[in-house]
Write a protein that holds these residues in place. Structure first.
Motif, PDB file in Angstrom:
ATOM      1  N   TYR A 281       0.854  -1.194   0.000  1.00  0.00           N
ATOM      2  CA  TYR A 281       0.000   0.000   0.000  1.00  0.00           C
ATOM      3  C   TYR A 281       0.885   1.237   0.000  1.00  0.00           C
ATOM      4  CZ  TYR A 281      -3.060   3.625   2.071  1.00  0.00           C
ATOM      5  OH  TYR A 281      -3.745   4.782   2.340  1.00  0.00           O
ATOM      6  N   VAL A 282       0.702   2.088  -0.994  1.00  0.00           N
ATOM      7  CA  VAL A 282       1.484   3.318  -1.106  1.00  0.00           C
ATOM      8  C   VAL A 282       0.547   4.488  -0.809  1.00  0.00           C
ATOM      9  CG1 VAL A 282       2.978   4.723  -2.541  1.00  0.00           C
ATOM     10  CG2 VAL A 282       2.946   2.245  -2.861  1.00  0.00           C
ATOM     11  N   LYS A 283       0.763   5.128   0.315  1.00  0.00           N
ATOM     12  CA  LYS A 283      -0.101   6.243   0.711  1.00  0.00           C
ATOM     13  C   LYS A 283       0.080   7.445  -0.217  1.00  0.00           C
ATOM     14  CE  LYS A 283      -0.681   5.216   5.646  1.00  0.00           C
ATOM     15  NZ  LYS A 283      -0.575   5.763   7.028  1.00  0.00           N
ATOM     16  N   ALA A 284      -0.873   8.346  -0.151  1.00  0.00           N
ATOM     17  CA  ALA A 284      -0.862   9.537  -1.010  1.00  0.00           C
ATOM     18  C   ALA A 284       0.465  10.278  -0.905  1.00  0.00           C
ATOM     19  CB  ALA A 284      -2.015  10.456  -0.622  1.00  0.00           C
ATOM     20  N   GLY A 285       0.933  10.744  -2.054  1.00  0.00           N
ATOM     21  CA  GLY A 285       2.191  11.478  -2.113  1.00  0.00           C
ATOM     22  C   GLY A 285       2.766  11.395  -3.507  1.00  0.00           C
ATOM     23  N   VAL A 286       3.740  12.259  -3.779  1.00  0.00           N
ATOM     24  CA  VAL A 286       4.438  12.239  -5.056  1.00  0.00           C
ATOM     25  C   VAL A 286       5.815  11.625  -4.808  1.00  0.00           C
ATOM     26  CG1 VAL A 286       5.343  13.606  -6.965  1.00  0.00           C
ATOM     27  CG2 VAL A 286       3.185  14.258  -5.875  1.00  0.00           C
ATOM     28  N   TYR A 287       6.043  10.446  -5.385  1.00  0.00           N
ATOM     29  CA  TYR A 287       7.262   9.686  -5.155  1.00  0.00           C
ATOM     30  C   TYR A 287       8.163   9.844  -6.379  1.00  0.00           C
ATOM     31  CZ  TYR A 287       4.569   7.662  -1.338  1.00  0.00           C
ATOM     32  OH  TYR A 287       3.809   7.487  -0.195  1.00  0.00           O
ATOM     33  N   LYS A 295      11.974  -9.801 -11.844  1.00  0.00           N
ATOM     34  CA  LYS A 295      11.135 -10.906 -12.308  1.00  0.00           C
ATOM     35  C   LYS A 295      10.882 -11.956 -11.228  1.00  0.00           C
ATOM     36  CE  LYS A 295      14.926 -13.527 -14.501  1.00  0.00           C
ATOM     37  NZ  LYS A 295      15.995 -12.521 -14.361  1.00  0.00           N
ATOM     38  N   LYS A 296      11.711 -11.967 -10.196  1.00  0.00           N
ATOM     39  CA  LYS A 296      11.510 -12.937  -9.101  1.00  0.00           C
ATOM     40  C   LYS A 296      10.361 -12.523  -8.185  1.00  0.00           C
ATOM     41  CE  LYS A 296      15.744 -12.724  -7.431  1.00  0.00           C
ATOM     42  NZ  LYS A 296      16.443 -11.842  -8.375  1.00  0.00           N
ATOM     43  N   PHE A 297       9.928 -11.272  -8.270  1.00  0.00           N
ATOM     44  CA  PHE A 297       8.890 -10.766  -7.361  1.00  0.00           C
ATOM     45  C   PHE A 297       7.496 -11.003  -7.954  1.00  0.00           C
ATOM     46  CE2 PHE A 297      11.970  -7.256  -5.677  1.00  0.00           C
ATOM     47  CZ  PHE A 297      12.791  -8.247  -5.146  1.00  0.00           C
ATOM     48  N   LYS A 298       7.110 -12.254  -8.053  1.00  0.00           N
ATOM     49  CA  LYS A 298       5.841 -12.615  -8.684  1.00  0.00           C
ATOM     50  C   LYS A 298       4.663 -12.350  -7.746  1.00  0.00           C
ATOM     51  CE  LYS A 298       7.981 -16.225 -11.511  1.00  0.00           C
ATOM     52  NZ  LYS A 298       7.990 -17.658 -11.859  1.00  0.00           N
ATOM     53  N   ASN A 299       3.487 -12.220  -8.365  1.00  0.00           N
ATOM     54  CA  ASN A 299       2.243 -12.055  -7.597  1.00  0.00           C
ATOM     55  C   ASN A 299       2.274 -10.846  -6.672  1.00  0.00           C
ATOM     56  OD1 ASN A 299       0.563 -14.364  -8.433  1.00  0.00           O
ATOM     57  ND2 ASN A 299       2.249 -15.579  -7.585  1.00  0.00           N
ATOM     58  N   MET A 300       2.720  -9.740  -7.190  1.00  0.00           N
ATOM     59  CA  MET A 300       2.754  -8.511  -6.395  1.00  0.00           C
ATOM     60  C   MET A 300       1.567  -7.626  -6.742  1.00  0.00           C
ATOM     61  SD  MET A 300       5.806  -5.688  -6.082  1.00  0.00           S
ATOM     62  CE  MET A 300       6.834  -6.763  -5.084  1.00  0.00           C
ATOM     63  N   LEU A 301       0.968  -7.046  -5.716  1.00  0.00           N
ATOM     64  CA  LEU A 301      -0.103  -6.065  -5.885  1.00  0.00           C
ATOM     65  C   LEU A 301       0.313  -4.776  -5.198  1.00  0.00           C
ATOM     66  CD1 LEU A 301      -2.971  -4.923  -6.341  1.00  0.00           C
ATOM     67  CD2 LEU A 301      -3.729  -6.230  -4.351  1.00  0.00           C
ATOM     68  N   ILE A 302       0.340  -3.696  -5.966  1.00  0.00           N
ATOM     69  CA  ILE A 302       0.667  -2.391  -5.403  1.00  0.00           C
ATOM     70  C   ILE A 302      -0.543  -1.482  -5.615  1.00  0.00           C
ATOM     71  CG2 ILE A 302       1.876  -1.785  -7.556  1.00  0.00           C
ATOM     72  CD1 ILE A 302       3.627   0.118  -5.935  1.00  0.00           C
ATOM     73  N   TYR A 303      -0.995  -0.827  -4.537  1.00  0.00           N
ATOM     74  CA  TYR A 303      -2.151   0.052  -4.691  1.00  0.00           C
ATOM     75  C   TYR A 303      -1.956   1.336  -3.909  1.00  0.00           C
ATOM     76  CZ  TYR A 303      -3.960  -1.285  -0.026  1.00  0.00           C
ATOM     77  OH  TYR A 303      -4.128  -1.483   1.335  1.00  0.00           O
ATOM     78  N   PHE A 337       1.718  -9.252 -12.025  1.00  0.00           N
ATOM     79  CA  PHE A 337       1.817  -7.966 -11.335  1.00  0.00           C
ATOM     80  C   PHE A 337       0.489  -7.224 -11.477  1.00  0.00           C
ATOM     81  CE2 PHE A 337       2.578  -3.391 -11.452  1.00  0.00           C
ATOM     82  CZ  PHE A 337       3.250  -3.202 -10.249  1.00  0.00           C
ATOM     83  N   ILE A 338       0.035  -6.610 -10.379  1.00  0.00           N
ATOM     84  CA  ILE A 338      -1.211  -5.842 -10.386  1.00  0.00           C
ATOM     85  C   ILE A 338      -0.943  -4.470  -9.783  1.00  0.00           C
ATOM     86  CG2 ILE A 338      -3.625  -5.754  -9.637  1.00  0.00           C
ATOM     87  CD1 ILE A 338      -3.424  -8.765  -9.070  1.00  0.00           C
ATOM     88  N   ALA A 339      -1.512  -3.439 -10.405  1.00  0.00           N
ATOM     89  CA  ALA A 339      -1.474  -2.090  -9.825  1.00  0.00           C
ATOM     90  C   ALA A 339      -2.883  -1.515  -9.840  1.00  0.00           C
ATOM     91  CB  ALA A 339      -0.521  -1.192 -10.603  1.00  0.00           C
ATOM     92  N   LYS A 340      -3.249  -0.853  -8.736  1.00  0.00           N
ATOM     93  CA  LYS A 340      -4.565  -0.236  -8.625  1.00  0.00           C
ATOM     94  C   LYS A 340      -4.434   1.150  -8.005  1.00  0.00           C
ATOM     95  CE  LYS A 340      -7.131  -4.589  -7.977  1.00  0.00           C
ATOM     96  NZ  LYS A 340      -8.129  -5.326  -7.142  1.00  0.00           N
ATOM     97  N   SER A 341      -5.220   2.071  -8.534  1.00  0.00           N
ATOM     98  CA  SER A 341      -5.377   3.403  -7.932  1.00  0.00           C
ATOM     99  C   SER A 341      -4.051   4.117  -7.711  1.00  0.00           C
ATOM    100  CB  SER A 341      -6.141   3.281  -6.602  1.00  0.00           C
ATOM    101  OG  SER A 341      -7.386   2.660  -6.810  1.00  0.00           O
ATOM    102  N   ILE A 342      -3.265   4.196  -8.763  1.00  0.00           N
ATOM    103  CA  ILE A 342      -1.945   4.801  -8.668  1.00  0.00           C
ATOM    104  C   ILE A 342      -1.591   5.419 -10.027  1.00  0.00           C
ATOM    105  CG2 ILE A 342      -0.596   2.757  -9.347  1.00  0.00           C
ATOM    106  CD1 ILE A 342       1.194   3.349  -6.873  1.00  0.00           C
ATOM    107  N   ALA A 343      -0.727   6.418 -10.029  1.00  0.00           N
ATOM    108  CA  ALA A 343      -0.320   7.069 -11.276  1.00  0.00           C
ATOM    109  C   ALA A 343       1.167   6.874 -11.520  1.00  0.00           C
ATOM    110  CB  ALA A 343      -0.651   8.552 -11.237  1.00  0.00           C
ATOM    111  N   PHE A 344       1.503   6.712 -12.803  1.00  0.00           N
ATOM    112  CA  PHE A 344       2.897   6.589 -13.241  1.00  0.00           C
ATOM    113  C   PHE A 344       3.145   7.713 -14.240  1.00  0.00           C
ATOM    114  CE2 PHE A 344       0.970   2.474 -12.430  1.00  0.00           C
ATOM    115  CZ  PHE A 344       1.824   1.918 -11.502  1.00  0.00           C
ATOM    116  N   GLU A 345       4.155   8.530 -13.985  1.00  0.00           N
ATOM    117  CA  GLU A 345       4.386   9.716 -14.807  1.00  0.00           C
ATOM    118  C   GLU A 345       5.805   9.777 -15.346  1.00  0.00           C
ATOM    119  OE1 GLU A 345       1.532  13.108 -12.695  1.00  0.00           O
ATOM    120  OE2 GLU A 345       3.712  13.210 -12.474  1.00  0.00           O
TER     121      GLU A 345
END
Length: 563
Positions: A281-287, A295-303, A337-345
């Motif tokens: 879980y990545v809390k609100a902020g500009v990172y 590739k070894k980090f399988k089944n990851m969900l970042i939101y 890999f899954i990503a939800k509710s996040i922005a990539f710029e």
């Protein structure tokens, strides 16, 4: 990477095994001399090679296989492909050593190092292919042809990406050496492997086995009483049932309220040999950071807290000396890999030229309610099957591009204002061989002008796609297309030449809006296609959605939504 153990339809296995083994058995029982066996062998080779682009190479490779079992032919051509990749990897190592101290061509080392990494990835794909073929009978191999083509298509993606990295005149000389001595062979043999796997149906029909079977997905979608796929793990079921109440393994927060302050630290906290879904879980902020998911980090969900609140940003760009593949703010090489509710710029702007916000290489990657914001080359759908839903993707030139098998549904495709001497192109697909299972499909999306472009949207030329490679594929289904799109819809890769227009596939079905009028489309485009032809680009046939998207917790449209 899957280990090659395949679960397939029992009825189909019985049919295929029974008929194929029975037929081969009859051939063998009647083969009282070497001449009869040779005829049977030659017929099998002829059937598998009839659809190959390079028929001579096909006969040379599988003609010496002492068998009439098509599984052995597939095995042989995949092993030969592995040999070419190993040779190319060794050559890239040698060239890296030779040019390690080069000060006149600083990009050379980057390009060669990228080639080494890409060719290592190609070896992993081929290893998975070899294991699948060796551990299964012909029926299972046939049933798993979508999986094999997925892996082999990725090998072409890596081979092409390796060549893409050489830009200057000095780098082009090394590229030519690498290409002539090894990379061309990688492309030829991988294309042949794709042709042979795609030719399995021709083999069956050539034996008079008109079974009318379509190779199904790797795992059939059997649903339990609660509506979940029976193969889904208990942990994933609980994850889906919890919905918004996700319990993260780690929390990232700039204010120190989590275990980590940077996204990279959170991702690299992935435990060794971890089993299950690793949730960050990545809390609100500009990172402001650059991230690669190993590739070894399988089944990851970042939101995150939403694509306007949780933002991962960077500004690496080609104009300032970084190779396109390395400009990405966020890259993932990991499967599932899954990503939800996040922005990539990527904030390099139009003047930065190639500047990737998100690059995805891992298989079965999914994105929901995410934003990919950039200008040129925003979203690099690099390889494998990828699914995007309820996303916002913005850019200018080729801003959705890559070699993957990509489906984008229910998303906003936002065209931004380019530099004064530039024009906009939404899609640039890298399908380089006719049997690559790759391309970019947009379904039920809205293609629109960004606010800063709106006033000039009719004078700044904007196109749906251009053919990056020989068999470039872009399909637009049920989209709302704004009036910013030029009537011709598509342009060649490098006008005024007609490069890559002979075999590209640019198709449209049931689109609406002023930009959907296809009467004046470029002559090399397919134009409006039938509903039946469009159906092959729906979620199930295109990305085998039922075998993996339900496990992401992201909904998808299995069929047409409007037509």
């Amino acid at each position: 990477m899957a280990n090659g153990k395949i679960i397939v339809s029992g009825v189909s296995i019985i049919l295929v095994v029974g008929v194929v083994i029975g037929t081969i058995g009859i051939i063998n029982n009647n083969s009282n001399n070497n001449n009869t066996q040779l005829k049977s062998h030659n017929k099998a080779v002829e059937q598998l090679c009839q659809n190959a682009d390079d028929k001579k190479l096909c006969h040379d490779v599988i003609g010496n296989v002492n068998s009439t079992d098509p599984k052995e032919y597939v095995s042989e051509v995949v092993k030969k492909t592995m040999d070419t990749v190993i040779k190319a990897a060794n050559m890239s190592d040698t060239l890296s050593v030779e040019h390690a101290s080069s000060t006149t061509e600083p990009g050379m080392k980057m390009a060669l190092d990228d080639c080494k990494d890409l060719l290592q990835s190609a070896m992993h794909e081929l290893e998975a292919s070899i294991n699948l073929v060796s551990e299964n009978n012909f029926a299972n191999v046939y049933q798993s042809s979508a999986e094999l083509k997925n892996w082999l298509g990725a090998v072409i993606a890596y081979q092409q990406s390796c060549m893409d990295g050489f830009d200057t005149d000095g780098e082009k000389k090394v590229q030519s050496q690498l290409q002539t001595d090894s990379l061309d062979s990688v492309g030829q043999f991988t294309a042949l492997a794709l042709d042979v796997v795609s030719g399995l149906s021709h083999f069956l029909s050539g034996l008079g086995l008109n079974l009318n079977l379509k190779p199904p997905s790797r795992r059939l979608l059997d649903v339990d009483e609660e509506g979940y796929p029976t193969w889904m793990s208990a942990a994933d079921r609980k994850l889906l049932q919890d919905g918004e109440n996700l319990k993260p393994n780690v929390v990232v927060a700039q204010d120190g309220s989590g275990q980590f302050k940077t996204v990279l630290e959170g991702i690299n906290s992935y435990p060794k040999n971890f089993q299950g879904r690793y949730i960050i879980y990545v809390k609100a902020g500009v990172y402001d950071e650059y991230i690669t998911v190993d590739k070894k980090f399988k089944n990851m969900l970042i939101y995150g807290d939403g694509n306007t609140k949780t933002i991962i940003t960077g500004r690496k760009n080609f104009h300032e000396g970084t190779k396109t593949m390395r400009t990405s703010t966020f890259s993932s090489n990991a499967d599932d890999f899954i990503a939800k509710s996040i922005a990539f710029e990527n904030t390099a702007g139009a003047e930065g030229h190639q500047a990737v916000a998100l690059r995805i290489q891992g298989d079965r990657s999914a994105f929901f309610d995410c934003a990919m914001r950039g200008y040129q080359d925003t979203l690099y759908a690099h390889a494998h099957r990828q699914y995007y839903r309820n996303c916002e993707i913005s850019g200018t030139i080729d801003f959705i591009f890559g070699y993957g098998t990509t489906l984008i549904q229910n998303s906003k495709i936002i065209v931004r204002k380019p530099m004064s001497n530039q024009q906009n192109i939404v899609v640039a697909d890298g399908t380089d061989q006719k049997n690559m299972p790759s391309g970019i499909v947009l379904q039920n999306c809205e293609i629109m002008a960004a606010p800063e472009l709106f006033a000039d949207r009719l004078t700044v030329r904007t196109f749906l796609a251009r053919p990056w490679k020989a068999f470039s594929r872009a399909v637009f289904i049920e989209n709302e297309i704004g009036d910013l799109i030029q009537p011709q819809g598509y342009i060649p890769w490098n006008p005024p030449t007609e490069a890559n227009t002979d075999n590209c596939y640019f198709a449209e079905f049931a689109n609406t809006g002023p930009g959907s009028n296809a009467q004046a489309r470029a002559p090399f485009a397919k134009g409006i296609i039938s509903k039946d032809e469009a159906s092959q680009f729906l979620a199930e046939p295109w990305i085998q959605a039922s075998t993996w998207v339900p496990a992401t917790g992201i909904s998808y449209d299995a069929g047409f939504t409007k037509a």
